[in-house]
Design a protein around this motif. Structure first.
Motif, PDB file in Angstrom:
ATOM      1  N   GLN A  36       0.801  -1.213   0.000  1.00  0.00           N
ATOM      2  CA  GLN A  36       0.000   0.000   0.000  1.00  0.00           C
ATOM      3  C   GLN A  36       0.837   1.267   0.000  1.00  0.00           C
ATOM      4  O   GLN A  36       0.400   2.298  -0.485  1.00  0.00           O
ATOM      5  CB  GLN A  36      -0.923   0.010   1.222  1.00  0.00           C
ATOM      6  CG  GLN A  36      -2.095  -0.906   1.066  1.00  0.00           C
ATOM      7  CD  GLN A  36      -3.019  -0.412  -0.026  1.00  0.00           C
ATOM      8  OE1 GLN A  36      -3.670   0.594   0.123  1.00  0.00           O
ATOM      9  NE2 GLN A  36      -3.059  -1.125  -1.136  1.00  0.00           N
ATOM     10  N   GLN A  53      -0.625  -4.813   2.875  1.00  0.00           N
ATOM     11  CA  GLN A  53      -2.040  -4.972   3.219  1.00  0.00           C
ATOM     12  C   GLN A  53      -2.554  -6.260   2.598  1.00  0.00           C
ATOM     13  O   GLN A  53      -2.324  -6.514   1.417  1.00  0.00           O
ATOM     14  CB  GLN A  53      -2.846  -3.780   2.697  1.00  0.00           C
ATOM     15  CG  GLN A  53      -4.319  -3.872   3.036  1.00  0.00           C
ATOM     16  CD  GLN A  53      -5.055  -2.606   2.642  1.00  0.00           C
ATOM     17  OE1 GLN A  53      -4.802  -1.559   3.190  1.00  0.00           O
ATOM     18  NE2 GLN A  53      -5.945  -2.720   1.677  1.00  0.00           N
ATOM     19  N   LYS A  57      -7.787  -6.281   4.507  1.00  0.00           N
ATOM     20  CA  LYS A  57      -7.443  -4.888   4.837  1.00  0.00           C
ATOM     21  C   LYS A  57      -6.605  -4.759   6.109  1.00  0.00           C
ATOM     22  O   LYS A  57      -6.514  -3.690   6.687  1.00  0.00           O
ATOM     23  CB  LYS A  57      -8.686  -3.988   4.927  1.00  0.00           C
ATOM     24  CG  LYS A  57      -9.581  -4.030   3.719  1.00  0.00           C
ATOM     25  CD  LYS A  57      -8.895  -3.451   2.513  1.00  0.00           C
ATOM     26  CE  LYS A  57      -9.871  -3.423   1.335  1.00  0.00           C
ATOM     27  NZ  LYS A  57      -9.229  -3.345   0.065  1.00  0.00           N
ATOM     28  N   LYS A  59      -3.237  -4.199   7.869  1.00  0.00           N
ATOM     29  CA  LYS A  59      -2.008  -3.537   7.449  1.00  0.00           C
ATOM     30  C   LYS A  59      -0.840  -3.945   8.335  1.00  0.00           C
ATOM     31  O   LYS A  59      -1.001  -4.134   9.528  1.00  0.00           O
ATOM     32  CB  LYS A  59      -2.181  -2.024   7.463  1.00  0.00           C
ATOM     33  CG  LYS A  59      -3.162  -1.557   6.417  1.00  0.00           C
ATOM     34  CD  LYS A  59      -3.205  -0.061   6.318  1.00  0.00           C
ATOM     35  CE  LYS A  59      -4.189   0.311   5.213  1.00  0.00           C
ATOM     36  NZ  LYS A  59      -4.179   1.736   4.929  1.00  0.00           N
TER      37      LYS A  59
END
Length: 149
Positions: A36, A53, A57, A59
């Protein structure tokens, strides 16, 4: 323990377009489903901040050191989990021309450390899938940019 995850894809765009797409970190949020963000100057020896990521979703930010940056050929960094020897990875992208307007990307990472065995199944499945997702997205982005040129 040591293990390597390696993926490969053919991109129907000139090597220079693929390289530029890969090295323009500020555009990653627009096309890259796996990496990302990369913050920092990608010069050999410099530290960069990388944020990965997954499809859920989640991270994972970490710091890495740039090991190699050869224009239109290779970009490589080394990251680690907490301390060296626990879970280290050398991540790299290698590009080569395989024909007119055709580029081969090898996207790979060599993992080593005492925790590698504990994460082996995840590396071989989820991590490899994330590499492949990024490869497909890079292919799409570079081919689209080439078609507009």
């Amino acid at each position: 323990m040591r293990t390597t995850i390696q993926t490969e894809i053919i991109i129907n765009a000139p090597l220079e377009i693929v390289w530029n797409t890969l090295m323009q970190f500020e555009h990653y949020p627009n096309w890259n489903p796996f990496i990302q963000q990369i913050i920092g100057d990608a010069k050999v020896g410099n530290k960069i901040k990388v944020t990965l990521q997954d499809p859920q979703k989640n991270k994972m930010p970490f710091h890495a050191v740039v090991l190699n940056k050869q224009e239109n050929q290779e970009f490589k960094w080394r990251g680690k989990l907490l301390i060296t020897g626990l879970f280290d990875g050398e991540h790299y992208f290698q590009l080569s021309t395989i024909g007119e307007n055709r580029t081969r990307l090898i996207h790979s990472e060599e993992f080593q450390g005492i925790l590698v065995r504990a994460f082996l199944k995840t590396l071989e499945t989820k991590t490899k899938t994330n590499f492949e997702r990024m490869n497909q997205a890079l292919k799409h982005e570079a081919e689209q940019l080439f078609s507009l040129s």
